[in-house]
Scaffold this active site. Sequence first.
Site, short mmCIF file in Angstrom:
data_model
loop_
_atom_site.label_atom_id
_atom_site.label_comp_id
_atom_site.label_asym_id
_atom_site.label_seq_id
_atom_site.Cartn_x
_atom_site.Cartn_y
_atom_site.Cartn_z
CD GLU A 107 55.30 58.81 63.76
OE1 GLU A 107 55.73 59.55 62.84
OE2 GLU A 107 55.64 58.95 64.95
CD GLU B 263 50.53 66.65 67.48
OE1 GLU B 263 51.01 66.53 68.63
OE2 GLU B 263 50.80 65.88 66.53
CE LYS C 277 55.03 67.16 65.85
NZ LYS C 277 54.86 65.88 65.13
CD GLU D 50 57.40 67.54 61.26
OE1 GLU D 50 57.00 66.97 62.30
OE2 GLU D 50 57.74 66.92 60.25
#
Length: 401
Positions: A271, A325, A328, A334
Amino acid sequence: MTSRTFTRLSNLIHVFLLLSLVFSGNILQSVTSLGINYGQVGNNLPSPDKVINLLRSLRITKTRIYDTNPQILSSFANSNIEIIVTIENQVLTLLQDPQQALQWVDSHIKPYIPATRITGIMVGNELFTDDDSSNIGYMMPAMINIHKALVQLGLDRYIQVSSPCSLAVLAESYPPSAGSFKPEVSSVMQQLLDFLEATKSPFWINAYPYFAYKDNPNEIPIDYVLFNRNIGMTDPNTRLHYDNMMYAQVDAVAFAAAKLGYRNIEVRVAETGWPSKGDAGEVGASPSNAATYNRNLMMRQFAGEGTPARRSSRLDVYIFALFNEDMKPGPTSEKNYGIFRPDGSLAYDLGFSTMSTTTANSESVTYSSSATKAVNKAKTSLEYWTILMLAMIQVVMSRLF
């Protein structure tokens, strides 16, 4: 001829080799070291079929998911897209039992092989962090049991087993040659490295220069973390020069492994990314910085770069993430690491728009960027290859002077 002149000439030769590669049409085969993380913590994400079309339009052939979602694994059958799956942290206690591990592989992996190209199993994710070390003890028994299950089912030739670590496992990371593991995880890291060496699997890390910059923006140059042109830093012990933080982080892990006697373990990045939005205190989280980070990273992947300590080996990198997203937990950042919004539009303009193209047989994906539309229109033309060429040459030319 001075060494400086020789270096410039060598770099010019590199440019011409890249030109030859581009116009020979082989560039698509060369970008095999770039993947992208496909997170699913959102209530508005597209179906797996649409995700496949999106990945194809980007010419990305590798992805990673954070579970073993059967809908995704079934949808990816015969797509020729390599996929790495993840065993969730909370499942690891169950896998301490070899029989349970065998049942898990038999039900979660075997039904999809070989139609779905599952190439890796990540056993947990960041099992040791500064805030939580409760799961690290479950890692090695689970990895060993999963690998034995793969062997028993005849699947080990397809699938590697590893576990991505955060940089919290390092006691020292600066300069890279000082890289070492924290005493409290040194024994587990020794076992992990021994397993990876025996199974010829890579050591995966999650490397986020963003976090270092956010915590210390007055001391860390923004250009150094964004892969922009900068003076960089020279490791006083090795004399290796680093022009970006991510390569320094990767090499710090390689040096830490070498100190334990494992000099040939491949380090890959599971990542890395940059958020396009953040809360008030999240310095640096912006569309501009996210675009710059991912664009510059992609260009280096197109050029097939290695790190200063391993120049001859291309660095495998998975960008985080494919989508924003919205579900999250945690700070705003985030939720905003995605290159794309859930509707398929770019979260920000990458400049050369990731060289996206669509095929006649794939479902069209709607993008908001006019630059992306231009690339799609010119997908088989000289303009398309010129964009690729300029992306790679920018990386090389930045080193000439």
